[in-house]
Design an enzyme around this catalytic site. Structure first.
Site, PDB file in Angstrom:
ATOM      1  CG  HIS A 379      -2.242   0.682   0.958  1.00 11.71           C
ATOM      2  ND1 HIS A 379      -2.464   1.505  -0.122  1.00 11.71           N
ATOM      3  CD2 HIS A 379      -3.413   0.673   1.654  1.00 11.71           C
ATOM      4  CE1 HIS A 379      -3.698   1.962  -0.094  1.00 11.71           C
ATOM      5  NE2 HIS A 379      -4.302   1.477   0.982  1.00 11.71           N
ATOM      6  CG  ASP A 383      -3.146   4.960  -3.802  1.00  8.55           C
ATOM      7  OD1 ASP A 383      -2.588   4.762  -2.709  1.00  8.55           O
ATOM      8  OD2 ASP A 383      -3.022   6.004  -4.463  1.00  8.55           O
TER       9      ASP A 383
END
Length: 406
Positions: A379, A383
């Site tokens: 992450h 995204d």
């Protein structure tokens, strides 16, 4: 003078190796190119062949020892026809042809070796056999190249005891085995990956009916024409490459606070081995057609299981596929193969009732072949929207498959 056998140079980034097994003992006759010992590095496990024919005069490095490359590990006494001999060292493994012992398939197991042949087994298996007074030559091995696994010997012991004695109520002794070098490296890298990357997982269900029907229709012709079995993996790999091409952020790595977009798609394909897990790499996968992917995947997997993989073929991946559903699970949540940013886990293929809607909005229920795919991603780099776009393109490529397969 005798020939020194040295720890071979396995690749530019390999500096040491662990001798996991000697396939010959001192005093044994050995032929040129016959497997002499097995080694494990941080990249691959491999069989190392003898550079010359002769007699194994001395073993200098025992099983389990880790030594640097070019260390003398054994001495072979080998005289030429003229009575002289030459000093020979094993070259880099990329120039050595390694042969495996032939075996005979018998109902899923591999028959015990003929008299005089050496049965392949691990130290744990040999210890269990010794504790139970079991002759391993009477056991059929189900592992690679006829290797006897722990399950094989326990099954044989249970069958023998069950036939001769009533079941014992005493608890079995606890078994303790040290981690192999490969297992220890896997453990270390998995912990490091979880520490480095904030893992997020996204699961998509894909209707594989079109692929299943195409494979069923074409698999015999494909194998006869190209000599390669038509599995589902090249379909999945091709769809992943297509999605990675459109969304290169998923094919990137975070290095020194910068996102590095890789110029090529080097596709890692995780292969489960009896003794661990390895990830052979299809280099520049974006330049291969479907047949090229199928051939590369089959070749790398076969050589990984036969310990014939080169170190450079198990490094440099930019995105990994792992088949967690091969034993029937719905899907897995994979750990990222550092320094990659994402990994795709393949779930089990199964039939399910699915609601289908036609162009006029009418709903029907049909039986479809479906498969779950789980994208694990870092992450810091990717995204949720990027992951969703990638998975949507991957899903579209499989459900609407329109490519030639060769």
């Amino acid at each position: 003078m005798p020939t020194d056998v040295v720890m071979p140079q396995m690749g530019e980034s390999i500096f040491e190796g662990t001798i996991t097994k000697w396939l010959k003992k001192a005093g044994d006759r050995i032929e040129k190119d016959e497997p002499l010992f097995e080694i494990s590095t941080d990249k691959v496990d491999a069989e190392i062949p003898s550079p010359v024919a002769g007699v194994l005069a001395e073993i200098k490095t025992p099983e389990g020892a880790t030594v640097e490359v070019n260390t003398v590990v054994a001495v072979i006494s080998s005289a030429s026809v003229s009575g002289s001999s030459e000093r020979v060292s094993i070259p880099a493994i990329s120039t050595v042809q390694v042969r495996s012992t032939g075996t005979v398939q018998t109902g899923g197991l591999i028959a015990p070796p003929a008299m005089g042949e050496r049965q392949r087994s691990s130290p744990l298996v040999r210890r269990i056999a010794k504790e139970n007074n079991l002759d391993l030559s009477q056991v059929s091995g189900s592992g690679a190249d006829g290797r006897i696994t722990k399950e094989d010997v326990l099954r044989h012991v249970a069958g023998t005891c069950g036939a001769a004695n009533p079941p014992s109520t005493a608890p079995a002794p606890q078994q303790v085995a040290p981690l192999t070098k490969m297992r220890a490296i896997i453990a270390q890298r998995m912990v490091e990956s979880k520490r480095i990357s904030p893992h997020v997982h996204s699961v998509y269900k894909v209707d594989m009916t079109r692929i299943v029907r195409l494979r069923e229709r074409e698999k015999m012709r494909f194998e006869q024409q190209h000599g390669v079995k038509l599995t589902y993996m090249p379909f999945i790999a091709a769809a992943a490459v297509q999605a990675l091409t459109k969304f290169p952020i998923v094919n990137s790595s975070l290095v020194d606070d910068s996102i590095h977009y890789h110029p090529n798609i080097n596709l890692g394909i995780a292969v489960a081995l009896e003794w661990g897990l390895i990830v052979p790499v299809v280099k520049q996968a974006e330049e291969r057609n479907f047949l090229g992917l199928a051939r590369a995947i089959a070749d790398l997997a076969a050589r990984a299981r036969a310990k014939k993989l080169l170190p450079d073929e198990a490094s440099g991946s930019t995105f990994t596929l792992t088949n967690s559903g091969i034993l029937g699970e719905e899907f897995g949540t994979p750990i990222i193969n550092q320094p990659e940013s994402a990994i795709l886990a393949i779930g089990g293929l199964r039939k399910e009732p699915v609601v289908l809607t036609d162009s006029e909005g009418n709903d029907t229920i049909a039986i479809r072949s479906v498969q779950y795919f789980c994208l694990g991603f870092d992450h810091r780099t990717i995204d949720g929207a990027d992951a969703g776009k990638f998975m949507s393109e991957f899903k579209r490529a499989l459900e609407g498959w329109d490519r030639q397969i060769g």
